[in-house]
Scaffold this active site. Structure first.
Site, mmCIF file in Angstrom:
data_model
loop_
_atom_site.group_PDB
_atom_site.id
_atom_site.type_symbol
_atom_site.label_atom_id
_atom_site.label_comp_id
_atom_site.label_asym_id
_atom_site.label_seq_id
_atom_site.Cartn_x
_atom_site.Cartn_y
_atom_site.Cartn_z
ATOM 1 N N ARG A 155 1.874 31.403 -29.866
ATOM 2 C CA ARG A 155 1.469 30.612 -31.034
ATOM 3 C C ARG A 155 1.653 31.357 -32.350
ATOM 4 N NH1 ARG A 155 -0.635 26.185 -30.604
ATOM 5 N NH2 ARG A 155 -1.230 26.372 -32.768
ATOM 6 N N ASN A 167 -3.613 41.335 -33.392
ATOM 7 C CA ASN A 167 -3.607 40.240 -34.366
ATOM 8 C C ASN A 167 -3.276 40.700 -35.787
ATOM 9 O OD1 ASN A 167 -4.076 38.474 -32.337
ATOM 10 N ND2 ASN A 167 -6.261 38.204 -32.742
ATOM 11 N N PRO A 181 -4.336 23.128 -34.493
ATOM 12 C CA PRO A 181 -3.475 22.461 -35.466
ATOM 13 C C PRO A 181 -2.934 23.439 -36.504
ATOM 14 C CG PRO A 181 -5.786 21.985 -35.933
ATOM 15 C CD PRO A 181 -5.762 22.774 -34.654
ATOM 16 N N ILE A 182 -1.867 23.033 -37.213
ATOM 17 C CA ILE A 182 -1.360 23.882 -38.312
ATOM 18 C C ILE A 182 -1.359 23.105 -39.630
ATOM 19 C CG2 ILE A 182 -0.012 25.446 -36.839
ATOM 20 C CD1 ILE A 182 2.506 23.866 -37.811
ATOM 21 N N ASP A 183 -2.236 22.070 -39.683
ATOM 22 C CA ASP A 183 -2.272 21.241 -40.900
ATOM 23 C C ASP A 183 -2.601 22.056 -42.161
ATOM 24 O OD1 ASP A 183 -4.782 21.444 -39.467
ATOM 25 O OD2 ASP A 183 -5.649 20.175 -41.017
ATOM 26 N N LEU A 184 -3.476 23.053 -42.028
ATOM 27 C CA LEU A 184 -3.844 23.832 -43.218
ATOM 28 C C LEU A 184 -2.662 24.697 -43.683
ATOM 29 C CD1 LEU A 184 -7.447 24.904 -42.099
ATOM 30 C CD2 LEU A 184 -6.873 23.216 -43.870
ATOM 31 N N ILE A 194 -15.674 28.097 -33.639
ATOM 32 C CA ILE A 194 -14.247 28.156 -34.002
ATOM 33 C C ILE A 194 -13.434 27.270 -33.054
ATOM 34 C CG2 ILE A 194 -12.271 29.679 -34.466
ATOM 35 C CD1 ILE A 194 -14.626 30.337 -36.280
ATOM 36 N N CYS A 246 -2.740 24.702 -26.342
ATOM 37 C CA CYS A 246 -3.360 25.986 -26.003
ATOM 38 C C CYS A 246 -4.645 25.705 -25.253
ATOM 39 C CB CYS A 246 -3.656 26.738 -27.297
ATOM 40 S SG CYS A 246 -4.498 28.279 -27.028
HETATM 41 N N1 EPU Z 1 -7.454 25.273 -37.905
HETATM 42 C C1 EPU Z 1 -7.201 24.031 -38.409
HETATM 43 N N2 EPU Z 1 -6.020 23.815 -39.056
HETATM 44 C C2 EPU Z 1 -5.099 24.799 -39.214
HETATM 45 C C3 EPU Z 1 -5.360 26.083 -38.694
HETATM 46 C C4 EPU Z 1 -6.556 26.279 -38.042
HETATM 47 O O1 EPU Z 1 -8.008 23.118 -38.286
HETATM 48 O O2 EPU Z 1 -4.051 24.536 -39.824
HETATM 49 C C5 EPU Z 1 -8.724 25.514 -37.228
HETATM 50 C C6 EPU Z 1 -8.538 25.933 -35.764
HETATM 51 O O3 EPU Z 1 -8.427 24.809 -34.930
HETATM 52 C C7 EPU Z 1 -9.774 26.739 -35.515
HETATM 53 C C8 EPU Z 1 -10.032 27.423 -36.842
HETATM 54 O O4 EPU Z 1 -9.331 26.629 -37.826
HETATM 55 O O5 EPU Z 1 -10.849 25.880 -35.260
HETATM 56 C C9 EPU Z 1 -9.586 28.841 -36.954
HETATM 57 O O6 EPU Z 1 -8.243 28.978 -36.532
HETATM 58 P P1 EPU Z 1 -7.303 30.093 -37.101
HETATM 59 O O7 EPU Z 1 -6.122 29.441 -37.746
HETATM 60 O O8 EPU Z 1 -8.067 31.073 -37.906
HETATM 61 O O9 EPU Z 1 -6.783 30.799 -35.773
HETATM 62 P P2 EPU Z 1 -5.382 31.458 -35.592
HETATM 63 O O10 EPU Z 1 -4.958 32.081 -36.853
HETATM 64 O O11 EPU Z 1 -4.467 30.524 -34.887
HETATM 65 C C10 EPU Z 1 -6.294 33.839 -34.974
HETATM 66 C C11 EPU Z 1 -6.161 34.791 -33.810
HETATM 67 C C12 EPU Z 1 -6.956 34.258 -32.630
HETATM 68 C C13 EPU Z 1 -8.422 34.122 -33.060
HETATM 69 C C14 EPU Z 1 -8.515 33.199 -34.280
HETATM 70 C C15 EPU Z 1 -9.914 33.072 -34.836
HETATM 71 C C16 EPU Z 1 -3.952 35.700 -34.175
HETATM 72 C C17 EPU Z 1 -2.547 35.824 -33.724
HETATM 73 N N3 EPU Z 1 -4.751 34.898 -33.455
HETATM 74 O O12 EPU Z 1 -5.749 32.604 -34.525
HETATM 75 O O13 EPU Z 1 -6.864 35.246 -31.623
HETATM 76 O O14 EPU Z 1 -9.182 33.581 -32.007
HETATM 77 O O15 EPU Z 1 -7.661 33.705 -35.339
HETATM 78 O O16 EPU Z 1 -10.401 34.305 -35.197
HETATM 79 O O17 EPU Z 1 -4.348 36.320 -35.148
HETATM 80 C C18 EPU Z 1 -6.930 36.094 -29.429
HETATM 81 O O18 EPU Z 1 -6.548 37.188 -29.894
HETATM 82 O O19 EPU Z 1 -7.361 35.964 -28.259
HETATM 83 C C19 EPU Z 1 -6.886 34.909 -30.284
HETATM 84 C C20 EPU Z 1 -6.907 33.670 -29.804
#
Ligand code: EPU
Length: 431
Positions: A92, A23, A122-125, A330, A116
């Site tokens: 993703r 990651n 979501p990617i709203d943030l 999360i 997923c």
């Molecule tokens: N979220 C939103 N809006 C957004 C982005 C996220 O509501 O625009 C929410 C998500 O739905 C979730 C929370 O915020 O509830 C955290 O999501 P985050 O964006 O931090 O997750 P991510 O960046 O997509 C990374 C890791 C994941 C890990 C999460 C949480 C990478 C490539 N992936 O995902 O890793 O679970 O952070 O720590 O860095 C894994 O390696 O198995 C894996 C899933």
């Protein structure tokens, strides 16, 4: 398709070294698009997710060399701004291309990653943050299109319902390093993987203050240069091996992992009374008799307990005497491993975002389906604590994120074999 045949073989024993962090490596690979010069990246794990990212970088026009295992040299002299669905849908984390493309080309067209199994992602943030940099963002036909021709620094708040966003923070950081003016990112993710990205960006010439804190301040520069960077060790791989040692009452030294990356996780294991020796760059799990103590866990953004170690802890707490409650903050639906652990004998009830685990259970081997990366690991760990044989199917999920998993485990004495699904016992073969 490959499957694992897993059998309990007593305590794991020996030493293993932790590989590079998936990651951290994924956004760092994307960051190589921020300069025309060569970026040399070391300690990149050999995983299918990494190969997907490299494939996209090549599609966008980057020259990519892999002179030796773990090292990638990327030169993004001329690149294009469109990342198509056929490539993005495989992973993703390809959403992390948005930031570098906006910064470098002032425009981006990136397919929105699909659904997923661990829950809505979501990617709203990400999009809110990009808009705050004075970019125009449009969504149509499954793509995010960004016009960043008038981009400038801004004040971005990245907190959501579950705290900050890891890849969202990576995106806004990468977008802002080449954007004129000052960008203040509040409620930024503080994960070690984000710190590693910041360190790479600084080596490339970016100006970032307060690295490691939830308030990052970026002063845009006009260009970035090439550099060499070694990716940090994978804390989730380390946590998975620690849990494997604990579930088998083994004696395993896990080398090459700073304990500060795993604070909340190690704290819970200490509460569970797992004997460990912790030094600056290694963690040794020591053998114990009887049962650990049950613990209650809530997953949270770093420095809280990582969601990526929740499934593995469900397996460990299943063989632990007493009641444990594991609450997922999360991804509240990330419990696809639970029905499979139940098939192996675990006593787990799901109540809303919590798994209520009554231990100890006697795990017994069963055919199970892996549903995501970390769930796959949890089922294999349960297999080590089982009587009989466990067949874990759909292990392509595991191959996305654990390098040489079965080789490392075998070196510790685990009985784990990668076979083809045609080797499954007759009653499991799909007719
Ligand atoms: N979220 C939103 N809006 C957004 C982005 C996220 O509501 O625009 C929410 C998500 O739905 C979730 C929370 O915020 O509830 C955290 O999501 P985050 O964006 O931090 O997750 P991510 O960046 O997509 C990374 C890791 C994941 C890990 C999460 C949480 C990478 C490539 N992936 O995902 O890793 O679970 O952070 O720590 O860095 C894994 O390696 O198995 C894996 C899933």
């Amino acid at each position: 398709m490959d499957v694992f045949r897993v059998e309990g073989n007593g305590p794991l024993e020996g030493e293993i070294r932790i590989g590079g962090s998936k990651n951290a490596a994924l956004p760092i690979l994307a960051a190589s698009l921020l300069t025309k010069e060569t970026v040399t990246l070391k300690n990149i794990p050999n995983l299918s997710d990494i190969r997907f990212m490299v494939e996209i970088l090549e599609y966008l026009g980057a020259e990519v060399h892999n002179p030796e295992l773990g090292t990638w040299e990327i030169t993004a002299h001329r690149i294009s701004h469109i990342a198509p669905y056929e490539l993005v849908r495989k992973m993703r984390a390809s959403v992390c291309l948005l930031g570098p493309l906006i910064a470098r080309l002032k425009k981006a067209e990136v397919s929105i990653p699909g659904g997923c199994v661990i829950g809505p992602r979501p990617i709203d943030l990400h999009l809110k943050g990009i808009r705050k940099l004075n970019c125009e963002v449009e969504i149509s036909n499954g793509y995010v299109t960004v016009d960043a021709s008038k981009s400038r620094g801004g004040h971005v708040f990245l907190g959501g319902r579950s705290g900050s966003t890891v890849t969202g923070t990576a995106n806004i950081l990468m977008a802002s390093v080449l954007t004129p003016g000052i960008t203040r990112i509040e409620s930024a993710a503080c994960e070690p993987e984000i710190v590693d990205l910041c360190n790479l960006l600084v080596k490339m010439g970016a100006q970032i203050e307060n690295i490691g804190s939830p308030e990052l301040i970026v002063t845009g520069v006009s260009e970035l240069k090439g550099c060499e960077h070694t990716v940090i060790p994978d804390r989730i791989e380390a946590g998975t091996f620690i849990t494997a040692a604990a579930i088998t009452k083994g004696h395993v030294k896990i080398q090459g992992i700073p304990h500060s990356f795993l604070g909340a996780f190690l704290d819970k294991l200490q509460e569970a009374a797992l004997p460990m020796e912790i030094s600056d760059d290694s963690i040794t799990v020591l053998p114990y008799k009887g049962s650990l103590n049950p613990v209650d866990i809530i997953t949270l953004p770093y420095p809280g307990f990582p969601t990526d170690l929740q499934a593995q802890m469900c397996a460990l707490m299943s063989i632990t005497e007493g009641l444990s409650i594991i609450t997922e903050r999360i991804y509240p639906n990330r419990f696809m491993h639970v029905p499979e652990l139940q098939r192996m004998g675990a006593d787990i009830a799901i109540e809303g975002p919590s798994a209520i685990i009554k231990g100890p259970c006697d795990f017994s081997g069963a055919p199970v389906m892996a549903s995501d990366l970390r769930a796959s690991a949890a089922l294999i760990l349960a297999g080590f604590a089982s009587k009989g044989v466990t067949w874990v199917q759909r292990i392509y999920h595991l191959d996305r994120g654990y390098e040489s998993f079965e080789q490392k485990l075998s070196s510790l004495g685990a009985k784990i074999e990668r076979l083809s699904d045609t080797d499954l016992p007759n009653d499991l073969l799909e007719k």
